[in-house]
Design a protein around this motif. Structure first.
Motif, PDB file in Angstrom:
ATOM      1  N   GLN A  63       1.968 -32.973 -22.299  1.00  0.00           N
ATOM      2  CA  GLN A  63       0.514 -32.890 -22.713  1.00  0.00           C
ATOM      3  C   GLN A  63      -0.373 -31.694 -21.931  1.00  0.00           C
ATOM      4  O   GLN A  63      -1.049 -31.097 -22.476  1.00  0.00           O
ATOM      5  CB  GLN A  63      -0.267 -34.226 -22.303  1.00  0.00           C
ATOM      6  CG  GLN A  63      -0.035 -35.572 -23.075  1.00  0.00           C
ATOM      7  CD  GLN A  63      -0.547 -36.690 -22.641  1.00  0.00           C
ATOM      8  OE1 GLN A  63      -1.171 -36.848 -21.560  1.00  0.00           O
ATOM      9  NE2 GLN A  63      -0.297 -37.652 -23.423  1.00  0.00           N
ATOM     10  N   ALA A  64       0.139 -31.645 -20.601  1.00  0.00           N
ATOM     11  CA  ALA A  64      -0.277 -30.397 -19.828  1.00  0.00           C
ATOM     12  C   ALA A  64      -0.029 -29.186 -20.428  1.00  0.00           C
ATOM     13  O   ALA A  64      -0.885 -28.138 -20.564  1.00  0.00           O
ATOM     14  CB  ALA A  64       0.112 -30.522 -18.354  1.00  0.00           C
ATOM     15  N   GLN A 107      13.704 -48.408 -14.782  1.00  0.00           N
ATOM     16  CA  GLN A 107      12.533 -48.396 -15.766  1.00  0.00           C
ATOM     17  C   GLN A 107      11.352 -47.722 -15.516  1.00  0.00           C
ATOM     18  O   GLN A 107      10.765 -46.861 -16.229  1.00  0.00           O
ATOM     19  CB  GLN A 107      12.418 -50.097 -16.191  1.00  0.00           C
ATOM     20  CG  GLN A 107      11.353 -49.828 -17.433  1.00  0.00           C
ATOM     21  CD  GLN A 107      11.275 -51.447 -17.794  1.00  0.00           C
ATOM     22  OE1 GLN A 107      11.952 -52.250 -17.159  1.00  0.00           O
ATOM     23  NE2 GLN A 107      10.475 -51.503 -18.906  1.00  0.00           N
ATOM     24  N   GLN A 108      10.956 -48.166 -14.032  1.00  0.00           N
ATOM     25  CA  GLN A 108       9.691 -47.498 -13.546  1.00  0.00           C
ATOM     26  C   GLN A 108       9.895 -45.822 -13.538  1.00  0.00           C
ATOM     27  O   GLN A 108       9.088 -45.104 -13.753  1.00  0.00           O
ATOM     28  CB  GLN A 108       9.602 -48.506 -12.175  1.00  0.00           C
ATOM     29  CG  GLN A 108       8.947 -49.632 -12.440  1.00  0.00           C
ATOM     30  CD  GLN A 108       8.559 -50.290 -10.987  1.00  0.00           C
ATOM     31  OE1 GLN A 108       8.618 -49.615 -10.079  1.00  0.00           O
ATOM     32  NE2 GLN A 108       8.313 -51.754 -11.097  1.00  0.00           N
ATOM     33  N   LEU A 109      11.014 -45.626 -12.778  1.00  0.00           N
ATOM     34  CA  LEU A 109      11.420 -44.230 -12.643  1.00  0.00           C
ATOM     35  C   LEU A 109      11.378 -43.291 -14.092  1.00  0.00           C
ATOM     36  O   LEU A 109      10.607 -42.390 -14.221  1.00  0.00           O
ATOM     37  CB  LEU A 109      12.636 -43.982 -12.044  1.00  0.00           C
ATOM     38  CG  LEU A 109      13.090 -42.506 -11.549  1.00  0.00           C
ATOM     39  CD1 LEU A 109      11.963 -41.817 -10.827  1.00  0.00           C
ATOM     40  CD2 LEU A 109      14.342 -42.515 -11.063  1.00  0.00           C
ATOM     41  N   MET A 110      11.911 -44.276 -14.914  1.00  0.00           N
ATOM     42  CA  MET A 110      11.943 -43.537 -16.368  1.00  0.00           C
ATOM     43  C   MET A 110      10.546 -43.641 -16.836  1.00  0.00           C
ATOM     44  O   MET A 110      10.367 -42.633 -17.625  1.00  0.00           O
ATOM     45  CB  MET A 110      12.921 -44.226 -17.319  1.00  0.00           C
ATOM     46  CG  MET A 110      14.701 -44.099 -16.707  1.00  0.00           C
ATOM     47  SD  MET A 110      15.529 -45.401 -17.807  1.00  0.00           S
ATOM     48  CE  MET A 110      15.271 -44.685 -19.630  1.00  0.00           C
ATOM     49  N   PHE A 114       8.901 -40.644 -17.775  1.00  0.00           N
ATOM     50  CA  PHE A 114       8.517 -40.189 -19.074  1.00  0.00           C
ATOM     51  C   PHE A 114       6.955 -39.982 -19.171  1.00  0.00           C
ATOM     52  O   PHE A 114       6.397 -39.087 -19.736  1.00  0.00           O
ATOM     53  CB  PHE A 114       8.701 -41.712 -19.963  1.00  0.00           C
ATOM     54  CG  PHE A 114       7.965 -41.729 -21.273  1.00  0.00           C
ATOM     55  CD1 PHE A 114       8.757 -41.044 -22.367  1.00  0.00           C
ATOM     56  CD2 PHE A 114       7.039 -42.149 -21.455  1.00  0.00           C
ATOM     57  CE1 PHE A 114       8.178 -40.957 -23.694  1.00  0.00           C
ATOM     58  CE2 PHE A 114       6.225 -42.323 -22.668  1.00  0.00           C
ATOM     59  CZ  PHE A 114       6.830 -41.670 -23.885  1.00  0.00           C
ATOM     60  N   ASP A 115       6.485 -40.469 -18.168  1.00  0.00           N
ATOM     61  CA  ASP A 115       4.868 -40.553 -18.011  1.00  0.00           C
ATOM     62  C   ASP A 115       4.704 -38.789 -17.658  1.00  0.00           C
ATOM     63  O   ASP A 115       3.772 -38.278 -18.178  1.00  0.00           O
ATOM     64  CB  ASP A 115       4.187 -41.363 -17.082  1.00  0.00           C
ATOM     65  CG  ASP A 115       3.877 -42.838 -17.535  1.00  0.00           C
ATOM     66  OD1 ASP A 115       4.228 -42.884 -18.809  1.00  0.00           O
ATOM     67  OD2 ASP A 115       3.899 -43.604 -16.704  1.00  0.00           O
TER      68      ASP A 115
END
Length: 807
Positions: A744-745, A729-732, A736-737
Motif C-alpha cells: 500500500q505504501a 500465524q501472527q508473524l505471517m 502480511f500486514d
C-alpha cells in the motif's frame, strides 16, 4: 436333782366344754399345779420343786454378784466352831461377776435386725410375679430397647426394667430378691414389731434375759394384749415360773405354764373388783396364819402380800357345726355346742373339728379361792394351722437335760469356793508371818572396847548396824582366849511363809484357770493376761473359740427374741381390731405404711415368717473385710462394690455378693477383652485394608501423575505447537500486514508520486499561467520585471520505499 411328782392329778380333759368352762374345773387344775410344785410346802419348803428352783436360782444369782454366803468358808476354817483367833476379811472375791459381765456385756452389744417375710398365697404370688417380670425383662432387654427407640413406648413390665437397672444374671436376681425386694406389707410389719419392742423397752429386757441365761440357765418373757396398753412384752423371773414337765429346751410342748406374783391387797382388789370385803378378810387371815409359799431376798415372810399364781392351761375344744341344706341347694353352717348330736336326716348333718384352746386362771396359793378361770381372749394362732394355739410365755433353757437346768455360773461355783478358801488361807498365812530380825550377843559386846574409855552397849551397836550395816567385834577376849561372840550381831531370816504363799498363789491361779477351762472364757476373751509372744492371729483365734463356747447363750437369747417378735406379729391383728389401739398404731408408724396397715385390717389374712439378721461380730467383719481387700487388690471388684458389700449385715449374703460381683466383673472383663480382640482384629483388618487401599491409591496417584505428566507434556507440546503456529500465524499476519502496508505504501507513494507530478505539473502550469498573466499584466501595466526563483523550500523530485525493504 430333778423334782417331779406323780401325786398331782389334773382333771380329765375328755369332758364337755361346758364342764371345762366351770370354775370348779379350773380349781382342780390349780390344785394339780400346786401339787406338782408345792407338795409338802411348809417346814419342808426347800424340798419342794418350786422351793428348790427358787433357792438354787437365788444362790446362783448371789454368786454372780459376788455376794454368796460366807458361812461355808467359816465352817471350813473354824476349829470346833471357834473363829476367835482368826483376823480375816471374809468378803467374797468377785471372780464370777467378772466372767458374767464379759458374757452379758459382749452379747448385749450384738445388734440384730428384724426381717418379716409374708408367706400368705397373695404375697407369695406377688413376689413370684415380680421375679417373673424381671426375668422376662432381662431376656427381652435388647428387644424392649429397640421398641422404645422405634415407638417411644416402654414395654418393660417391672420397675427395674423401666429404670434400666436389671440384674445381669439369675444369681444376681436371687440376691436382689433377698437383699432389696420388700413388699409394703412386710415393711409395715417390721416397723410395727420394732415399734412395740421400743415401746416396751425390750433392750433392757433382753439384757436381763442374757443375764438369766448366763447365771441360772433359763430365761422367760410374756407377750400379752389388752385394750388399754395394746401389745405388751414383760420380763418374767424364772424363779417364779411353774410349768409342766418337759425335756424340750425351748419348752414348746408345755400344756400349762404360769408364774407366781406377790400382790398387795389393794392391788388384788383393783385387779379383781368383784372380791367382797369378806373375801379379802378371809384371804388376809389365811395368809397370816399359814406359811408363806414364796420367800423374799432375806427369806423372811411378808404377811402384807398375797401369793397369786397366774397360769395358762392348754386343752382342746370341739367346734361343732350344723350343716343345713337350703331350698336352693346351698349349704349353711350353724355353730352348735359340743353336745349337739342330731338324728340322721337328709336335711342337715353334723360337722366338727378339735382345736387347741387356752384357759387363763388365777388362784391364791394354798387357798381354795379361784380368782379367775375363763377361756383366754385373743389367743395367738399361726395362720398356717389355726387349730394350734401358742402360749403367751416364751421360755428357753439351752442346757436342760431331763428337767435339770445347767448354767455357766453353776459350772464354776465350786472353783469360786476354792478360790475364796485359797484367798482366806493366804490371809491366814500372811497374818502369821513376822519380819526378819537380828541376834545380839551381849557377851560379845562386853569384850569390845571402843577406844574412848567406853564399852560397846546394845543400843549403840544396833544403831550402828541399822545405820551403817557395820559392826565391831573381837576375835579374842581381853584375856587372850578365843572369843565365841566375835560377831556380836547376826541377822535372823524367817522364810517359812514364802513357800506357803507361793503354793497358795499357784493354787489360786490353778482354780482360776479351771474356771477359764470350764467356761471357755480364756485370756484372749477378756484381755487380762495376753501372751506377749503370741501372734495377733493366734489371739483372735483364741477369742473366736471362746465366743463359740458361749454361743448357746446367744442363740437362746435370739430364740426368745424371735418368739417374742412372732407373738407380736400374730397379735397385730388383735391390735388393729380395737379403735383405741388402732389409732395408737397409726400415730406411731410411718404415714406411708398406714395404707398397708389398713389393708391388714380389712383382709387380716397375712401370714409372716419372722427372722433375725444378727449383726456380724468383729471376727466375721474382719474376715469379710479381708475378703473385700483381697478382691480389691486383685481387681475383682470395684470400690463402689466394696462399699455396697460392707452395708450388707448378713455375712453369707455379703460373701455371696462378693462372689457374684467377681463373676460379673470377670464376665465383663472377658467380654471387654473379646471386644478388644475383635476391635483389634477389626482395626488390624481395617489397617491392612487401609494400607492396601493407600498403596492402590498411591499407585493410582502415581499413574495419574504420570498420565497427567504425559498429558502436560502433550499439552505443553501442543501448546508449544499452537503457540508456534500462533506466533507464525501472527508473524505471517504481521508480515502480511507489513507486506500489505508496504504494497500500500508503494502504491501510495507511486500514486502520491504521480499525484505530485501531476500537482507539480499543474503547479507549473498555474505558475506558467500566473507568470503569463503577470507578464501580460506587466505588459499592460508596464511594470518591472518579476523574480520567479524558488526561496529554497521547494522539493524537487520524490523518494522511494526501497529503504524499508527487509535487509
Amino acid at each position: 436333782m430333778v423334782y417331779t411328782t406323780t401325786q398331782s392329778s389334773f382333771p380329765d380333759q375328755v369332758v364337755p366344754d361346758a364342764e371345762k368352762d366351770s370354775l370348779d374345773y379350773g380349781l382342780q387344775v390349780g390344785r394339780a399345779i400346786e401339787g406338782e410344785w408345792w407338795d409338802g410346802a411348809g417346814s419342808n419348803w426347800g424340798n419342794t420343786r418350786y422351793g428348790f428352783n427358787y433357792a438354787n436360782f437365788h444362790r446362783l444369782r448371789l454368786y454372780a454378784r459376788g455376794e454368796q454366803s460366807i458361812q461355808k468358808y467359816k465352817d471350813e476354817l473354824a476349829i470346833n466352831g471357834d473363829l476367835s483367833y482368826l483376823n480375816i476379811d471374809w468378803k467374797p472375791i468377785p471372780v464370777i461377776p467378772k466372767f458374767v459381765d464379759i458374757v452379758v456385756n459382749g452379747m448385749s452389744q450384738r445388734n440384730h435386725e428384724i426381717k418379716a417375710y409374708s408367706q400368705d398365697p397373695g404375697s407369695v404370688r406377688a413376689k413370684t410375679m415380680f421375679a417373673s417380670d424381671v426375668m422376662q425383662d432381662m431376656q427381652q432387654q435388647e428387644l424392649n430397647a429397640m421398641l422404645k427407640q422405634a415407638t417411644g413406648i416402654d414395654f418393660a413390665k417391672s420397675d427395674l426394667g423401666k429404670e434400666n437397672i436389671l440384674p445381669e444374671s439369675k444369681e444376681e436376681l436371687e440376691l436382689y430378691l433377698q437383699l432389696n425386694y420388700k413388699q409394703q406389707i412386710e415393711i409395715s410389719q417390721e416397723e410395727l414389731i420394732n415399734n412395740f419392742l421400743d415401746k416396751n423397752k425390750y433392750q433392757l429386757i433382753k439384757r436381763r434375759l442374757i443375764e438369766d441365761l448366763t447365771i441360772i440357765g433359763i430365761a422367760a418373757t410374756k407377750t400379752s394384749f389388752n385394750q388399754a396398753e395394746g401389745i405388751t412384752v414383760d420380763y418374767v423371773d424364772p424363779a417364779n415360773v411353774v410349768y409342766s414337765y418337759t425335756e424340750d429346751p425351748n419348752f414348746e410342748d408345755l400344756y400349762y405354764v404360769g408364774e407366781v406374783k406377790n400382790i398387795s391387797l389393794p392391788e388384788l382388789k383393783k385387779e379383781f373388783p368383784y372380791l367382797t370385803n369378806e373375801d379379802l378378810k378371809e384371804i388376809q387371815s389365811y395368809n397370816s396364819n399359814h406359811y408363806n409359799y414364796t420367800h423374799n431376798y432375806d427369806s423372811n415372810n411378808d404377811d402384807n402380800t398375797v401369793q397369786v399364781i397366774y397360769f395358762e392351761y392348754k386343752t382342746f375344744k370341739n367346734q361343732v357345726f350344723k350343716i343345713k341344706q337350703t331350698d336352693f341347694g346351698l349349704e349353711k353352717a350353724i355353730e352348735k355346742t359340743d353336745e349337739f348330736n342330731p338324728p340322721e336326716s337328709d336335711n342337715f348333718k353334723k360337722a366338727f373339728r378339735a382345736i387347741e384352746v387356752l384357759y387363763s386362771g388365777a388362784k391364791i396359793l394354798g387357798h381354795n379361792k379361784m380368782l379367775k378361770w375363763e377361756l383366754a381372749e385373743n389367743m395367738t394362732r399361726p395362720y398356717a394351722d389355726t387349730t394350734k394355739v401358742q402360749m403367751n410365755y416364751s421360755i428357753c433353757a439351752p442346757k436342760m437335760y431331763k428337767g435339770r437346768i445347767e448354767s455357766l455360773v453353776s459350772r464354776i461355783t465350786s472353783f469360786a469356793d476354792m478360790i475364796q478358801l485359797t484367798h482366806l488361807k493366804l490371809q491366814q498365812v500372811m497374818s502369821r508371818m513376822v519380819p526378819d530380825g537380828v541376834y545380839l550377843d551381849v557377851d560379845g559386846l562386853a569384850e569390845v572396847d571402843l577406844g574412848n574409855g567406853t564399852n560397846y552397849n546394845p543400843a549403840e551397836a544396833l544403831n550402828m548396824y541399822f545405820q551403817t550395816g557395820s559392826i565391831v567385834g573381837r576375835s579374842l577376849t581381853q584375856d587372850g582366849d578365843l572369843n565365841r561372840g566375835k560377831v556380836p550381831i547376826q541377822e535372823l531370816q524367817t522364810s517359812s511363809g514364802q513357800a506357803k504363799i507361793a503354793s497358795l498363789i499357784n493354787t489360786y491361779q490353778y482354780y482360776l484357770q479351771m474356771i477359764r477351762d470350764v467356761t471357755g472364757l480364756n485370756e484372749a476373751r477378756d484381755g487380762s493376761t495376753p501372751d506377749k509372744d503370741a501372734l495377733v492371729g493366734i489371739q483372735k483365734l483364741a477369742a473366736a473359740n471362746s465366743n463359740t463356747a458361749t454361743r448357746h447363750i446367744l442363740q437362746a437369747s435370739l430364740y426368745l427374741t424371735l418368739k417374742t417378735c412372732e407373738n407380736i406379729s400374730l397379735r397385730v391383728s388383735d391390735a388393729i381390731k380395737f379403735p383405741l389401739t388402732y389409732s395408737s398404731l397409726i400415730h406411731s408408724i410411718n404415714p406411708f405404711n398406714v395404707e398397708a396397715l389398713a389393708e391388714m385390717k380389712e383382709k387380716n389374712i397375712f401370714d409372716f415368717g419372722i427372722y433375725l439378721e444378727l449383726e456380724p461380730d468383729e471376727e466375721d467383719k474382719a474376715k469379710l473385710e479381708q475378703n473385700i481387700q483381697i478382691a480389691l487388690q486383685s481387681g475383682s471388684i470395684d470400690l463402689e462394690d466394696a462399699i455396697d458389700i460392707r452395708n450388707i449385715k448378713n455375712i453369707d449374703l455379703a460373701n455371696q455378693s462378693i462372689k457374684l460381683k467377681r463373676r460379673n466383673k470377670e464376665e465383663r472383663m472377658q467380654a471387654a477383652q473379646q471386644a478388644n480382640i475383635q476391635a483389634q482384629a477389626q482395626a488390624n483388618a481395617q489397617a491392612s485394608e487401609a494400607a492396601a487401599l493407600a498403596e492402590l491409591q498411591k499407585q493410582q496417584a502415581l499413574n495419574a501423575s504420570k498420565v497427567e505428566l504425559e498429558k502436560a507434556k502433550a499439552g505443553f507440546e501442543l501448546e508449544k505447537l499452537r503457540t508456534e503456529a500462533s506466533l507464525k500465524q501472527q508473524l505471517m499476519q504481521v508480515e502480511f500486514d507489513f507486506n500489505m502496508q508496504l504494497t500500500q505504501a508503494r502504491e501510495g507513494a507511486k500514486k502520491t508520486n504521480e499525484e505530485y507530478k501531476e500537482d507539480r505539473k499543474d503547479e507549473r502550469t498555474k505558475i506558467q499561467a500566473t507568470q503569463q498573466s503577470e507578464l501580460i499584466e506587466q505588459r499592460k501595466g508596464a511594470a518591472g520585471p518579476k523574480n520567479f526563483e524558488s526561496a529554497g523550500f521547494d522539493t524537487m523530485g520524490g523518494f522511494g520505499l526501497e529503504q524499508f525493504d527487509p535487509k
